[in-house]
Design a protein around this motif. Structure first.
Motif, PDB file in Angstrom:
ATOM      1  N   ARG A  32      28.478  34.248  23.574  1.00  0.00           N
ATOM      2  CA  ARG A  32      28.001  35.543  24.061  1.00  0.00           C
ATOM      3  C   ARG A  32      28.900  36.628  23.470  1.00  0.00           C
ATOM      4  NH1 ARG A  32      27.964  35.428  30.080  1.00  0.00           N
ATOM      5  NH2 ARG A  32      26.013  34.323  29.737  1.00  0.00           N
ATOM      6  N   ASN A  91      35.739  41.470  34.071  1.00  0.00           N
ATOM      7  CA  ASN A  91      35.748  40.943  35.436  1.00  0.00           C
ATOM      8  C   ASN A  91      34.573  40.004  35.679  1.00  0.00           C
ATOM      9  OD1 ASN A  91      38.093  42.344  36.012  1.00  0.00           O
ATOM     10  ND2 ASN A  91      37.044  43.996  37.078  1.00  0.00           N
ATOM     11  N   LYS A  92      33.394  40.406  35.276  1.00  0.00           N
ATOM     12  CA  LYS A  92      32.190  39.585  35.468  1.00  0.00           C
ATOM     13  C   LYS A  92      32.338  38.244  34.760  1.00  0.00           C
ATOM     14  CE  LYS A  92      27.338  39.521  33.991  1.00  0.00           C
ATOM     15  NZ  LYS A  92      27.396  38.515  32.951  1.00  0.00           N
ATOM     16  N   GLU A  93      32.747  38.291  33.508  1.00  0.00           N
ATOM     17  CA  GLU A  93      32.839  37.064  32.713  1.00  0.00           C
ATOM     18  C   GLU A  93      33.959  36.143  33.212  1.00  0.00           C
ATOM     19  OE1 GLU A  93      30.633  35.978  30.692  1.00  0.00           O
ATOM     20  OE2 GLU A  93      29.433  37.802  30.524  1.00  0.00           O
ATOM     21  N   GLU A  95      35.134  36.046  36.306  1.00  0.00           N
ATOM     22  CA  GLU A  95      34.709  35.517  37.604  1.00  0.00           C
ATOM     23  C   GLU A  95      33.747  34.348  37.436  1.00  0.00           C
ATOM     24  OE1 GLU A  95      33.175  38.855  39.816  1.00  0.00           O
ATOM     25  OE2 GLU A  95      35.175  39.776  39.962  1.00  0.00           O
ATOM     26  N   GLU A  96      32.969  34.364  36.362  1.00  0.00           N
ATOM     27  CA  GLU A  96      32.040  33.265  36.091  1.00  0.00           C
ATOM     28  C   GLU A  96      32.757  32.066  35.458  1.00  0.00           C
ATOM     29  OE1 GLU A  96      28.665  34.664  33.836  1.00  0.00           O
ATOM     30  OE2 GLU A  96      28.127  36.125  35.373  1.00  0.00           O
ATOM     31  N   GLY A  97      34.068  32.201  35.223  1.00  0.00           N
ATOM     32  CA  GLY A  97      34.844  31.104  34.659  1.00  0.00           C
ATOM     33  C   GLY A  97      34.779  30.989  33.149  1.00  0.00           C
ATOM     34  N   ASN A  98      34.343  32.051  32.497  1.00  0.00           N
ATOM     35  CA  ASN A  98      34.232  32.029  31.042  1.00  0.00           C
ATOM     36  C   ASN A  98      35.561  32.354  30.375  1.00  0.00           C
ATOM     37  OD1 ASN A  98      31.469  31.404  31.127  1.00  0.00           O
ATOM     38  ND2 ASN A  98      30.954  33.546  31.434  1.00  0.00           N
ATOM     39  N   ASN A 124      44.291  38.942  36.471  1.00  0.00           N
ATOM     40  CA  ASN A 124      43.073  38.535  35.789  1.00  0.00           C
ATOM     41  C   ASN A 124      43.007  38.990  34.323  1.00  0.00           C
ATOM     42  OD1 ASN A 124      40.819  36.969  36.115  1.00  0.00           O
ATOM     43  ND2 ASN A 124      39.556  38.588  36.995  1.00  0.00           N
TER      44      ASN A 124
END
Length: 167
Positions: A32, A91-93, A95-98, A124
């Protein structure tokens, strides 16, 4: 999933070459890619999107996901919005563990500075902050394979700037 975040500036190869180099080295092959852009680089963005898809497909990513829509569009002089978009993506990525990498090579100086700062935040942080250093400016805006490899060096700034006690 591996995620690459970069900005689109006036030089398409400043965007394309770093991702091409990390793939070539086998260090980080993203599935991505986020392209943060503005109206002044709309035509360049389209060319960059196509080139990145070709590169990633050549390195085994069958369906690369390129995110370059209005959600990642930022006015060139809107420092606060740039920071917010970059932070929100990270933050989004995370949090998704990416696994997240930011490329600080292209774009304006403030964009590179904010990219690096976000990559080194205490809470983070992203996994990698890349910078492709072009030693000879005569090769600016040339494709990776037309630049002698001795005249360019890929840095993972998190690794480069780590304290000795952390190595």
């Amino acid at each position: 999933m591996k995620v690459w975040i970069t900005t689109v500036g006036k030089s398409p190869f400043a965007v394309i070459n770093p991702i091409w180099m990390v793939c070539r080295k086998g260090e980080f092959i993203p599935e991505r890619v986020y392209l943060i852009w503005n109206n002044a680089v709309m035509d360049i963005k389209k060319a960059v999107e196509g080139s990145i898809k070709i590169i990633l497909k050549n390195y085994g990513v069958s369906e690369p996901e390129i995110i370059a829509d209005e959600s990642v569009k930022v006015r060139e002089d809107d420092f606060k919005r740039f920071k917010e978009v970059l932070r929100d993506i990270c933050n989004k990525e995370l949090e998704e563990g990416n696994e997240v990498a930011i490329d600080m090579t292209p774009g304006r100086k403030f964009m590179s500075a904010l990219s690096m700062a976000l990559g080194f935040r205490k809470l983070n942080p992203v996994h990698r902050v890349y910078y492709l250093h072009l030693i000879d400016q005569r090769y600016q805006n040339k494709p990776l394979i037309l630049i002698p490899f001795a005249l360019q060096k890929l840095y993972d700034m998190r690794r480069e700037l780590r304290e000795d006690s952390e190595r």
